[in-house]
Enzyme design. Structure first.
Site, PDB file in Angstrom:
ATOM      1  N   HIS A 127      35.779 -17.406   6.677  1.00 12.64           N
ATOM      2  CA  HIS A 127      35.441 -16.828   7.755  1.00 12.64           C
ATOM      3  C   HIS A 127      36.469 -16.850   9.196  1.00 12.64           C
ATOM      4  CE1 HIS A 127      33.838 -20.905   7.532  1.00 12.64           C
ATOM      5  NE2 HIS A 127      34.049 -21.192   9.192  1.00 12.64           N
TER       6      HIS A 127
ATOM      7  N   HIS B  19      37.512 -17.643  13.234  1.00  5.04           N
ATOM      8  CA  HIS B  19      36.830 -18.354  14.626  1.00  5.04           C
ATOM      9  C   HIS B  19      37.729 -17.352  15.265  1.00  5.04           C
ATOM     10  CE1 HIS B  19      34.300 -21.602  12.785  1.00  5.04           C
ATOM     11  NE2 HIS B  19      35.799 -21.449  12.192  1.00  5.04           N
TER      12      HIS B  19
HETATM   13  P1  5GP Z   1      33.957 -24.270  10.104  1.00  6.32           P
HETATM   14  O1  5GP Z   1      34.092 -25.775   9.993  1.00  6.32           O
HETATM   15  O2  5GP Z   1      33.337 -23.709   8.081  1.00  6.32           O
HETATM   16  O3  5GP Z   1      35.334 -23.720  10.235  1.00  6.32           O
HETATM   17  O4  5GP Z   1      33.131 -23.389  11.324  1.00  6.32           O
HETATM   18  C1  5GP Z   1      31.086 -22.740  10.200  1.00  6.32           C
HETATM   19  C2  5GP Z   1      31.171 -22.612  11.648  1.00  6.32           C
HETATM   20  O5  5GP Z   1      29.839 -21.885  11.806  1.00  6.32           O
HETATM   21  C3  5GP Z   1      31.002 -23.261  12.914  1.00  6.32           C
HETATM   22  O6  5GP Z   1      31.163 -22.955  14.485  1.00  6.32           O
HETATM   23  C4  5GP Z   1      29.697 -23.312  12.838  1.00  6.32           C
HETATM   24  O7  5GP Z   1      28.523 -24.014  14.452  1.00  6.32           O
HETATM   25  C5  5GP Z   1      28.439 -22.087  12.230  1.00  6.32           C
HETATM   26  N1  5GP Z   1      27.449 -21.937  11.492  1.00  6.32           N
HETATM   27  C6  5GP Z   1      27.164 -22.862  10.698  1.00  6.32           C
HETATM   28  N2  5GP Z   1      25.703 -22.923  10.644  1.00  6.32           N
HETATM   29  C7  5GP Z   1      25.445 -21.605  11.184  1.00  6.32           C
HETATM   30  C8  5GP Z   1      24.504 -20.160  11.234  1.00  6.32           C
HETATM   31  O8  5GP Z   1      23.000 -20.436  10.684  1.00  6.32           O
HETATM   32  N3  5GP Z   1      24.572 -19.498  12.513  1.00  6.32           N
HETATM   33  C9  5GP Z   1      25.962 -19.113  12.900  1.00  6.32           C
HETATM   34  N4  5GP Z   1      26.071 -17.783  13.724  1.00  6.32           N
HETATM   35  N5  5GP Z   1      26.832 -20.028  12.899  1.00  6.32           N
HETATM   36  C10 5GP Z   1      27.255 -20.982  12.847  1.00  6.32           C
END
Ligand code: 5GP
Ligand code: ZN
Length: 130
Positions: free
Chosen positions: A97, A99
């Protein structure tokens, strides 16, 4: 992929605040945003990280990111945009993903510098050695 949160969001099994979607990707609001309008772009197909993901998805995501950036500027007055993509370390959800983090004039978001780093010359020598 079974038991993958973002696969479930991609399929609609788990609801999300989706602002854009097509055959390849979905864009939805992050549940715990860094700033107003923080969204995630995910491929509908499961890939874990930047090394796995198809180039088609990367190129398409870049086009989608530009459209979303324009939307964020027009609709919620984003002044700039920071793009982050975590791989393994710092990656909470192991489904690729991107951001998109809108920036505002009065925000104080910053990339923290790590302490006790090697000298830049030393790093350069390591990266260039055969
Ligand atoms: P990472 O740390 O993997 O780069 O980012 C994961 C992101 O996913 C985080 O910013 C977190 O807030 C978001 N996130 C985690 N669970 C959910 C969810 O159930 N729904 C949404 N919309 N975002 C999520
Ligand atoms: Zn997945």
């Amino acid at each position: 992929m079974k038991d993958c949160l973002f696969c479930k969001i991609a399929s609609g099994e788990i609801p999300s605040k989706t602002i854009y979607e097509d055959d390849l990707v979905k864009v939805f609001l992050d549940i715990n945003p860094v700033s107003n309008g923080h969204v995630l772009i995910i491929p509908k197909k499961h890939y874990e990280n930047f090394l796995d993901v198809d180039d088609e998805i990367i190129l398409h995501s870049r086009e989608v990111a530009k459209k979303v950036y324009v939307l964020l500027k027009e609709k919620i007055n984003a002044h700039g945009l920071t793009i982050v993509q975590n791989n393994f370390h710092g990656q909470e959800v192991k489904h690729y993903h991107i951001h998109l983090i809108p920036r505002y004039l009065d925000d104080n978001i910053e990339m923290k510098r790590q302490e006790n780093k090697l000298d830049v010359e030393e790093i350069y020598a390591k990266l260039k050695e055969d």
